[in-house]
Motif scaffolding. Structure first.
Motif, mmCIF file in Angstrom:
data_model
loop_
_atom_site.group_PDB
_atom_site.id
_atom_site.type_symbol
_atom_site.label_atom_id
_atom_site.label_comp_id
_atom_site.label_asym_id
_atom_site.label_seq_id
_atom_site.Cartn_x
_atom_site.Cartn_y
_atom_site.Cartn_z
ATOM 1 N N PRO A 1 -49.417 102.077 -70.961
ATOM 2 C CA PRO A 1 -50.554 102.662 -70.898
ATOM 3 C C PRO A 1 -51.654 101.958 -71.242
ATOM 4 C CG PRO A 1 -48.927 104.051 -71.766
ATOM 5 C CD PRO A 1 -48.287 102.764 -71.520
ATOM 6 N N ALA A 2 -51.369 100.723 -72.230
ATOM 7 C CA ALA A 2 -52.298 99.743 -72.945
ATOM 8 C C ALA A 2 -52.815 98.977 -71.688
ATOM 9 C CB ALA A 2 -51.903 98.970 -74.020
ATOM 10 N N ASP A 3 -52.027 98.542 -70.718
ATOM 11 C CA ASP A 3 -52.607 97.892 -69.737
ATOM 12 C C ASP A 3 -53.469 98.697 -68.904
ATOM 13 O OD1 ASP A 3 -50.964 95.811 -70.436
ATOM 14 O OD2 ASP A 3 -49.620 95.950 -69.299
ATOM 15 N N MET A 4 -53.098 99.914 -68.474
ATOM 16 C CA MET A 4 -53.984 100.709 -67.958
ATOM 17 C C MET A 4 -55.630 100.805 -68.497
ATOM 18 S SD MET A 4 -54.230 102.572 -65.253
ATOM 19 C CE MET A 4 -52.682 102.651 -64.477
ATOM 20 N N ALA A 5 -55.488 101.100 -69.717
ATOM 21 C CA ALA A 5 -56.518 101.218 -70.586
ATOM 22 C C ALA A 5 -57.515 99.734 -70.409
ATOM 23 C CB ALA A 5 -56.202 101.180 -72.050
ATOM 24 N N LYS A 6 -56.843 98.752 -70.241
ATOM 25 C CA LYS A 6 -57.360 97.199 -70.331
ATOM 26 C C LYS A 6 -58.031 97.209 -68.916
ATOM 27 C CE LYS A 6 -54.294 94.898 -73.314
ATOM 28 N NZ LYS A 6 -53.184 94.166 -73.592
ATOM 29 N N GLN A 7 -57.298 97.861 -67.921
ATOM 30 C CA GLN A 7 -57.902 97.913 -66.443
ATOM 31 C C GLN A 7 -59.197 98.426 -66.329
ATOM 32 O OE1 GLN A 7 -55.148 99.067 -63.314
ATOM 33 N NE2 GLN A 7 -56.906 100.109 -62.355
ATOM 34 N N TRP A 8 -59.240 99.625 -66.890
ATOM 35 C CA TRP A 8 -60.369 100.293 -66.778
ATOM 36 C C TRP A 8 -61.384 99.659 -67.499
ATOM 37 C CZ3 TRP A 8 -59.994 102.482 -62.759
ATOM 38 C CH2 TRP A 8 -58.695 103.311 -62.385
ATOM 39 N N GLU A 9 -61.318 99.116 -68.606
ATOM 40 C CA GLU A 9 -62.275 98.520 -69.362
ATOM 41 C C GLU A 9 -63.008 97.351 -68.633
ATOM 42 O OE1 GLU A 9 -62.859 96.665 -73.946
ATOM 43 O OE2 GLU A 9 -61.148 96.189 -73.013
ATOM 44 N N GLN A 10 -61.951 96.629 -67.950
ATOM 45 C CA GLN A 10 -62.264 95.293 -66.904
ATOM 46 C C GLN A 10 -63.215 95.940 -65.662
ATOM 47 O OE1 GLN A 10 -58.279 93.751 -66.043
ATOM 48 N NE2 GLN A 10 -58.164 92.904 -68.142
ATOM 49 N N GLU A 11 -62.801 97.179 -65.296
ATOM 50 C CA GLU A 11 -63.720 97.607 -64.208
ATOM 51 C C GLU A 11 -65.053 98.468 -64.961
ATOM 52 O OE1 GLU A 11 -61.573 99.661 -61.253
ATOM 53 O OE2 GLU A 11 -59.919 98.695 -61.690
ATOM 54 N N GLN A 12 -65.317 97.891 -65.974
ATOM 55 C CA GLN A 12 -66.625 98.575 -66.702
ATOM 56 C C GLN A 12 -66.994 100.077 -66.673
ATOM 57 O OE1 GLN A 12 -69.470 96.502 -64.149
ATOM 58 N NE2 GLN A 12 -69.538 94.811 -65.498
ATOM 59 N N ALA A 13 -65.652 100.826 -67.182
ATOM 60 C CA ALA A 13 -65.840 101.992 -67.297
ATOM 61 C C ALA A 13 -66.641 102.274 -68.822
ATOM 62 C CB ALA A 13 -64.814 102.684 -67.628
ATOM 63 N N ASP A 14 -67.597 103.434 -68.781
ATOM 64 C CA ASP A 14 -68.371 103.617 -69.922
ATOM 65 C C ASP A 14 -67.360 104.072 -71.083
ATOM 66 O OD1 ASP A 14 -70.830 103.246 -68.500
ATOM 67 O OD2 ASP A 14 -70.493 105.146 -67.494
ATOM 68 N N TYR A 15 -66.335 104.795 -70.805
ATOM 69 C CA TYR A 15 -65.531 105.529 -71.892
ATOM 70 C C TYR A 15 -64.377 105.835 -71.147
ATOM 71 C CZ TYR A 15 -67.056 108.233 -75.849
ATOM 72 O OH TYR A 15 -67.061 108.932 -77.290
ATOM 73 N N LEU A 16 -63.419 105.935 -72.244
ATOM 74 C CA LEU A 16 -61.992 106.445 -71.704
ATOM 75 C C LEU A 16 -61.617 107.687 -72.253
ATOM 76 C CD1 LEU A 16 -59.443 103.512 -71.752
ATOM 77 C CD2 LEU A 16 -60.586 104.480 -69.871
ATOM 78 N N HIS A 17 -61.050 108.470 -71.382
ATOM 79 C CA HIS A 17 -60.480 109.944 -71.764
ATOM 80 C C HIS A 17 -59.148 109.979 -71.652
ATOM 81 C CE1 HIS A 17 -60.537 114.220 -71.715
ATOM 82 N NE2 HIS A 17 -59.674 114.455 -70.724
ATOM 83 N N ILE A 18 -58.470 109.890 -72.796
ATOM 84 C CA ILE A 18 -57.084 110.112 -73.109
ATOM 85 C C ILE A 18 -56.520 111.344 -73.626
ATOM 86 C CG2 ILE A 18 -55.137 108.887 -74.393
ATOM 87 C CD1 ILE A 18 -56.992 106.209 -74.722
ATOM 88 N N VAL A 19 -55.432 111.761 -73.299
ATOM 89 C CA VAL A 19 -54.885 113.128 -73.406
ATOM 90 C C VAL A 19 -53.379 112.869 -73.565
ATOM 91 C CG1 VAL A 19 -54.460 115.574 -72.569
ATOM 92 C CG2 VAL A 19 -56.631 114.480 -72.242
ATOM 93 N N ASP A 20 -52.966 113.397 -74.580
ATOM 94 C CA ASP A 20 -51.379 113.441 -75.017
ATOM 95 C C ASP A 20 -51.228 114.832 -74.323
ATOM 96 O OD1 ASP A 20 -49.030 113.870 -75.982
ATOM 97 O OD2 ASP A 20 -49.618 112.939 -78.028
ATOM 98 N N LEU A 21 -50.454 114.843 -73.323
ATOM 99 C CA LEU A 21 -49.856 115.901 -72.515
ATOM 100 C C LEU A 21 -48.660 116.537 -73.322
ATOM 101 C CD1 LEU A 21 -50.055 114.998 -68.786
ATOM 102 C CD2 LEU A 21 -51.628 116.361 -69.892
ATOM 103 N N ASN A 22 -47.652 115.835 -73.948
ATOM 104 C CA ASN A 22 -46.770 116.264 -74.848
ATOM 105 C C ASN A 22 -47.514 117.070 -76.024
ATOM 106 O OD1 ASN A 22 -45.464 113.428 -73.742
ATOM 107 N ND2 ASN A 22 -44.164 115.229 -73.444
ATOM 108 N N GLY A 23 -48.326 116.471 -76.534
ATOM 109 C CA GLY A 23 -48.993 116.995 -77.554
ATOM 110 C C GLY A 23 -49.680 118.395 -77.281
ATOM 111 N N ALA A 24 -50.356 118.395 -76.021
ATOM 112 C CA ALA A 24 -51.235 119.748 -75.731
ATOM 113 C C ALA A 24 -50.167 120.780 -75.543
ATOM 114 C CB ALA A 24 -51.639 119.309 -74.278
ATOM 115 N N LYS A 25 -49.166 120.481 -75.129
ATOM 116 C CA LYS A 25 -48.046 121.584 -75.120
ATOM 117 C C LYS A 25 -47.256 121.772 -76.518
ATOM 118 C CE LYS A 25 -44.359 122.888 -71.597
ATOM 119 N NZ LYS A 25 -43.685 122.559 -70.425
#
Length: 236
Positions: free
Chosen positions: A32-56
């Motif tokens: 997941p941390a690498d995925m976050a870095k990827q979106w940062e490199q692609e100039q995302a304005d913001y990240l939306h992260i959801v803990d699916l286990n937590g939601a349930k």
């Protein structure tokens, strides 16, 4: 309008669900941390992260994984899933989250919601996940009797500044958002509305932008290659 790539975490992996069904899961990354870095490199304005286990389950099941993601990047992050205590909110804010998203507890525990808004007036958002106009709770596994439109009116008076509105039946289907519902919601309130669910083309993003929405979350379309984030950035 801000664009937010979605990273859903389940059992420590980046996954996508179809229509919120935990039995219809596809794993896209075990880093997941690498995925976050990827979106940062692609100039995302913001990240939306959801803990699916937590939601349930109502617990911050993937908290350490999410904290690692936040520490690895420099763009703002909003975090949701299992946010049902001030301790959880405090921990995520201290870890660097720009915004914490309350979902089920916005329905079931208004005292908690009010405490959260009082403590962090500009850092609390509410996720309104609707199925046929009614709010779903507990990781979308249950549908309440509360109408989304009525909840939004109540939230406006409580001081909430941002909502994430998801039409569950559109989520993960790659068939576009529920534009009519989003238009109605956006016109109903002065709260910032972030659209979620079904965004799968440049034209979808352009239309949401024309509707003057505050933001749009993009999920499955980015992960299965239907949509390029670079293309969205360049053409909208």
């Amino acid at each position: 309008m801000i664009l937010l790539p979605a990273i859903d975490i389940k059992d420590g992996n980046c996954v996508r669900l179809t229509q919120g069904d935990y039995n219809r899961e596809q794993i896209y990354s075990n880093a997941p941390a690498d995925m976050a870095k990827q979106w940062e490199q692609e100039q995302a304005d913001y990240l939306h992260i959801v803990d699916l286990n937590g939601a349930k389950t109502g617990t911050a099941a993937n908290a350490e994984t999410i904290r690692e993601m936040v520490r690895s990047i420099h763009i703002p992050v909003q975090i949701g899933g299992g946010i049902r205590s001030m301790d959880t909110i405090d921990a995520y804010i201290e870890a660097g989250a720009d915004r914490v998203i309350i979902g089920t507890a916005a329905i079931n525990d208004r005292d908690f919601l009010n405490k959260a808004v009082t403590a962090y007036p500009d850092k609390i958002a509410v996720s309104i996940d609707a199925r046929n106009g009614h709010v779903a709770i507990d990781g979308w596994t249950e549908t309440s009797d509360v109408k989304a439109s009525e909840l939004i009116k109540e939230l406006e008076s409580s001081g909430i500044q941002t909502i994430i509105y998801t039409d569950i039946l559109k989520d993960g289907m790659l068939k576009g958002p529920n534009f009519q519902e989003l238009k109605t919601i956006n016109e109903l309130t002065s709260i910032n509305v972030i659209a979620s669910g079904g965004v799968s083309s440049v034209s979808d993003v352009q239309r949401l932008k024309e509707m003057d929405l505050y933001g749009a979350i993009i999920g499955k379309a980015l992960y299965d290659g239907t949509l390029s984030f670079k293309t969205v950035r360049e053409e909208t």
